[in-house]
Design a protein around this motif. Sequence first.
Motif, PDB file in Angstrom:
ATOM      1  N   ILE A 145       0.833  -1.204   0.000  1.00 39.71           N
ATOM      2  CA  ILE A 145       0.000   0.000   0.000  1.00 39.71           C
ATOM      3  C   ILE A 145       0.866   1.252   0.000  1.00 39.71           C
ATOM      4  O   ILE A 145       0.539   2.262  -0.639  1.00 39.71           O
ATOM      5  N   PHE A 146       1.999   1.203   0.712  1.00 34.02           N
ATOM      6  CA  PHE A 146       2.882   2.366   0.750  1.00 34.02           C
ATOM      7  C   PHE A 146       3.639   2.555  -0.557  1.00 34.02           C
ATOM      8  O   PHE A 146       3.744   3.667  -1.081  1.00 34.02           O
ATOM      9  N   MET A 147       4.178   1.459  -1.114  1.00 34.43           N
ATOM     10  CA  MET A 147       5.072   1.575  -2.257  1.00 34.43           C
ATOM     11  C   MET A 147       4.359   1.748  -3.586  1.00 34.43           C
ATOM     12  O   MET A 147       4.877   2.413  -4.486  1.00 34.43           O
ATOM     13  N   THR A 148       3.189   1.165  -3.751  1.00 32.87           N
ATOM     14  CA  THR A 148       2.516   1.224  -5.051  1.00 32.87           C
ATOM     15  C   THR A 148       2.218   2.658  -5.488  1.00 32.87           C
ATOM     16  O   THR A 148       2.554   3.039  -6.619  1.00 32.87           O
ATOM     17  N   PRO A 149       1.604   3.502  -4.634  1.00 33.36           N
ATOM     18  CA  PRO A 149       1.377   4.894  -5.071  1.00 33.36           C
ATOM     19  C   PRO A 149       2.675   5.652  -5.333  1.00 33.36           C
ATOM     20  O   PRO A 149       2.757   6.431  -6.291  1.00 33.36           O
ATOM     21  N   LEU A 150       3.707   5.429  -4.495  1.00 31.03           N
ATOM     22  CA  LEU A 150       4.974   6.131  -4.686  1.00 31.03           C
ATOM     23  C   LEU A 150       5.615   5.755  -6.006  1.00 31.03           C
ATOM     24  O   LEU A 150       6.060   6.623  -6.774  1.00 31.03           O
ATOM     25  N   SER A 151       5.672   4.456  -6.292  1.00 27.63           N
ATOM     26  CA  SER A 151       6.255   3.998  -7.545  1.00 27.63           C
ATOM     27  C   SER A 151       5.471   4.536  -8.737  1.00 27.63           C
ATOM     28  O   SER A 151       6.052   4.934  -9.751  1.00 27.63           O
ATOM     29  N   TRP A 152       4.144   4.543  -8.617  1.00 23.29           N
ATOM     30  CA  TRP A 152       3.293   5.042  -9.710  1.00 23.29           C
ATOM     31  C   TRP A 152       3.554   6.526  -9.947  1.00 23.29           C
ATOM     32  O   TRP A 152       3.690   6.964 -11.101  1.00 23.29           O
ATOM     33  N   MET A 153       3.631   7.311  -8.863  1.00 29.20           N
ATOM     34  CA  MET A 153       3.832   8.761  -9.012  1.00 29.20           C
ATOM     35  C   MET A 153       5.165   9.071  -9.681  1.00 29.20           C
ATOM     36  O   MET A 153       5.238   9.921 -10.577  1.00 29.20           O
ATOM     37  N   VAL A 154       6.233   8.383  -9.256  1.00 28.10           N
ATOM     38  CA  VAL A 154       7.558   8.676  -9.822  1.00 28.10           C
ATOM     39  C   VAL A 154       7.647   8.180 -11.265  1.00 28.10           C
ATOM     40  O   VAL A 154       8.177   8.873 -12.139  1.00 28.10           O
ATOM     41  N   SER A 155       7.118   6.991 -11.539  1.00 26.97           N
ATOM     42  CA  SER A 155       7.225   6.428 -12.891  1.00 26.97           C
ATOM     43  C   SER A 155       6.394   7.194 -13.907  1.00 26.97           C
ATOM     44  O   SER A 155       6.661   7.111 -15.110  1.00 26.97           O
ATOM     45  N   HIS A 156       5.387   7.944 -13.448  1.00 27.73           N
ATOM     46  CA  HIS A 156       4.551   8.714 -14.373  1.00 27.73           C
ATOM     47  C   HIS A 156       4.955  10.177 -14.460  1.00 27.73           C
ATOM     48  O   HIS A 156       4.229  10.990 -15.047  1.00 27.73           O
ATOM     49  N   LEU A 157       6.102  10.533 -13.898  1.00 24.93           N
ATOM     50  CA  LEU A 157       6.634  11.869 -14.111  1.00 24.93           C
ATOM     51  C   LEU A 157       7.222  11.960 -15.527  1.00 24.93           C
ATOM     52  O   LEU A 157       7.716  10.960 -16.056  1.00 24.93           O
ATOM     53  N   PRO A 158       7.202  13.139 -16.141  1.00 24.84           N
ATOM     54  CA  PRO A 158       7.826  13.291 -17.467  1.00 24.84           C
ATOM     55  C   PRO A 158       9.339  13.454 -17.348  1.00 24.84           C
ATOM     56  O   PRO A 158       9.821  14.334 -16.648  1.00 24.84           O
ATOM     57  N   PHE A 159      10.073  12.573 -18.017  1.00 18.56           N
ATOM     58  CA  PHE A 159      11.536  12.634 -18.004  1.00 18.56           C
ATOM     59  C   PHE A 159      12.004  13.051 -19.398  1.00 18.56           C
ATOM     60  O   PHE A 159      12.086  12.232 -20.305  1.00 18.56           O
ATOM     61  N   CYS A 160      12.293  14.349 -19.556  1.00 17.82           N
ATOM     62  CA  CYS A 160      12.659  14.845 -20.884  1.00 17.82           C
ATOM     63  C   CYS A 160      14.045  15.487 -20.892  1.00 17.82           C
ATOM     64  O   CYS A 160      14.465  16.041 -21.896  1.00 17.82           O
ATOM     65  N   GLY A 161      14.759  15.417 -19.755  1.00 18.81           N
ATOM     66  CA  GLY A 161      16.089  16.015 -19.694  1.00 18.81           C
ATOM     67  C   GLY A 161      17.164  14.971 -19.497  1.00 18.81           C
ATOM     68  O   GLY A 161      17.216  13.949 -20.194  1.00 18.81           O
TER      69      GLY A 161
END
Length: 324
Positions: free
Chosen positions: A158-174
């Motif tokens: 429950i703790f890790m799933t939202p955190l992993s989802w939030m970071v993995s769905h950030l835009p990485f363009c640099g």
Amino acid sequence: MLGPPYNHTMETPGTFFLVGIPGLQSSHLWLAISLSVMYTITLLGNTLIATVIWVDSTLQEPMYCFLCVLAAVDIVMASSVVPKMVSIFSSGDSSITFNACFTQMYFVHAATAVESGLLLAMAFDRYVAICKPLHYKRILTPQVMLGMSVTITIRAIIFMTPLSWMVSHLPFCGSSVVLHSYCEHIAVAKLACADPMPSSLYSLTGSSIMVGSDVFFITASYNLILQAVFGLSSKNAQLKALSTCGSHVAVMALYYLPGMASIYVAWLGKDIVPSHTQVLLADLYVIIPPTLNPIIYGLRTEQIRKRTRSLLMHCLFDHFSRGS
């Protein structure tokens, strides 16, 4: 006028590059050797303890079952990061795919959350064993142990799933260069083109609540244990209980202190504490406890020590018998 909608697929890098420990590149070879030795101890020690507890019918008390699970979690936690770290430090192979990076992130942080819950369960086990010995088997039934293990695992998910989802769905363009030796979530989130504050705040708040509550109840358990121990009439019983609890407290200190220091330094002291110190704290957090747990719990627990010696002698005897 509104800009084009965010396309996660287009802005996802195929590969990240882990730099290891910034500023300590000249020490990478020695770090690789040290990590290899510690990882070998982790694998051998935890596998041996888990095997001894698993095959020996006399080691089926709750404490040993929790130790067996802890050994498995330690192997998962170390194996999530150490092989890649050794590869970086020894050969400079720093690339890691996007999916592999977030898989590593999920498993290492979930394993640390599970380990924290297990340390709390083991503290509760010692409290019941010392303070309520006559009710030990009635309180810590197999059903209760299973429920505690499932709860600990669900809490980590429950703790890790939202955190992993939030970071993995950030835009990485640099930049895709991660200033770390593994895919630690704050180090990865810093590369995003969007504001990583929500995921970082979630991580800090969630970690503080989870670890803070675990440490509070662990401290309360050992406080009650100490009160009961000093009330014993036998000095030998006092020393034995203090020795057992002392080793447990040492493991917990080695686990929690670098872990919380790593989290708060990355959040509050990022402009004060050198980056190599921040990375070293995070590295110690995931490799020192798995290395020392089998040594402290195994060698200092008489029953496990005796059963381990017996198992090793039996294996050696069989080996020489077949060779002769």
